[in-house]
Motif scaffolding. Structure first.
Motif, PDB file in Angstrom:
ATOM      1  N   LYS A 180       8.667   6.294   9.671  1.00 49.52           N
ATOM      2  CA  LYS A 180       8.196   6.294   8.283  1.00 49.52           C
ATOM      3  C   LYS A 180       7.049   5.307   8.067  1.00 49.52           C
ATOM      4  O   LYS A 180       6.523   5.190   6.966  1.00 49.52           O
ATOM      5  CB  LYS A 180       9.335   5.921   7.340  1.00 49.52           C
ATOM      6  N   GLY A 181       6.681   4.557   9.104  1.00 48.29           N
ATOM      7  CA  GLY A 181       5.610   3.578   8.983  1.00 48.29           C
ATOM      8  C   GLY A 181       6.067   2.255   8.408  1.00 48.29           C
ATOM      9  O   GLY A 181       5.246   1.436   8.009  1.00 48.29           O
ATOM     10  N   GLU A 182       7.368   2.014   8.382  1.00 47.27           N
ATOM     11  CA  GLU A 182       7.902   0.762   7.847  1.00 47.27           C
ATOM     12  C   GLU A 182       8.033  -0.271   8.961  1.00 47.27           C
ATOM     13  O   GLU A 182       8.238   0.068  10.120  1.00 47.27           O
ATOM     14  CB  GLU A 182       9.279   1.000   7.223  1.00 47.27           C
ATOM     15  N   GLU A 240       6.885  -2.506  14.408  1.00 50.62           N
ATOM     16  CA  GLU A 240       6.129  -1.737  13.416  1.00 50.62           C
ATOM     17  C   GLU A 240       5.256  -0.687  14.091  1.00 50.62           C
ATOM     18  O   GLU A 240       4.916  -0.803  15.265  1.00 50.62           O
ATOM     19  CB  GLU A 240       5.269  -2.658  12.559  1.00 50.62           C
ATOM     20  N   ARG A 241       4.929   0.345  13.306  1.00 50.25           N
ATOM     21  CA  ARG A 241       4.031   1.397  13.776  1.00 50.25           C
ATOM     22  C   ARG A 241       2.604   0.936  13.525  1.00 50.25           C
ATOM     23  O   ARG A 241       2.284   0.394  12.473  1.00 50.25           O
ATOM     24  CB  ARG A 241       4.303   2.700  13.030  1.00 50.25           C
ATOM     25  N   SER A 283      -1.658   2.125  13.936  1.00 48.66           N
ATOM     26  CA  SER A 283      -2.598   3.243  14.103  1.00 48.66           C
ATOM     27  C   SER A 283      -3.522   2.961  15.286  1.00 48.66           C
ATOM     28  O   SER A 283      -3.946   1.823  15.496  1.00 48.66           O
ATOM     29  CB  SER A 283      -3.444   3.422  12.857  1.00 48.66           C
ATOM     30  N   TYR A 316      -0.610   7.111  16.947  1.00 45.73           N
ATOM     31  CA  TYR A 316       0.168   5.938  16.586  1.00 45.73           C
ATOM     32  C   TYR A 316       0.797   5.326  17.823  1.00 45.73           C
ATOM     33  O   TYR A 316       1.064   6.007  18.810  1.00 45.73           O
ATOM     34  CB  TYR A 316       1.283   6.309  15.604  1.00 45.73           C
TER      35      TYR A 316
END
Length: 92
Positions: A40-42, A53-54, A56, A77
């Motif tokens: 979820k990108g959290e 964390e994710r 980019s 990602y």
């Protein structure tokens, strides 16, 4: 030497004074929470221990090492894992 999952489960069960089955369930739940949050990108942080964390990654041009041919690598990602202060201190 790496600690296997079964060794980790055994150590968790001993430290938490619980069964190996319960420790394995907790470890699986932690993995599920990390995977869900990162997807979820959290960011997930366990203060003093680590954060996950994710991140980019921009599109870029690369080179095929076998042929030398230039290739386009699409944006995507990755996952960044950072050690916390207690973990860093333990590594000294």
């Amino acid at each position: 030497m790496a600690i296997s999952r079964s060794d980790l489960v055994s150590a968790l069960a001993e430290k938490a004074d619980t069964t190996k089955s319960t420790a394995d369930d907790v470890l699986s739940a932690l993995a599920d929470v990390l995977i869900d949050a990162v997807s979820k990108g959290e960011k997930v942080a366990i203060p003093g221990i680590l954060s996950v964390e994710r991140v980019s990654r921009a599109a870029r041009t690369g080179r095929n090492p076998a042929t030398g041919e230039t290739i386009d690598i699409p944006a995507g990602y990755g996952v960044k894992v950072s050690a916390g202060s207690k973990l860093k201190a333990a590594a000294k």
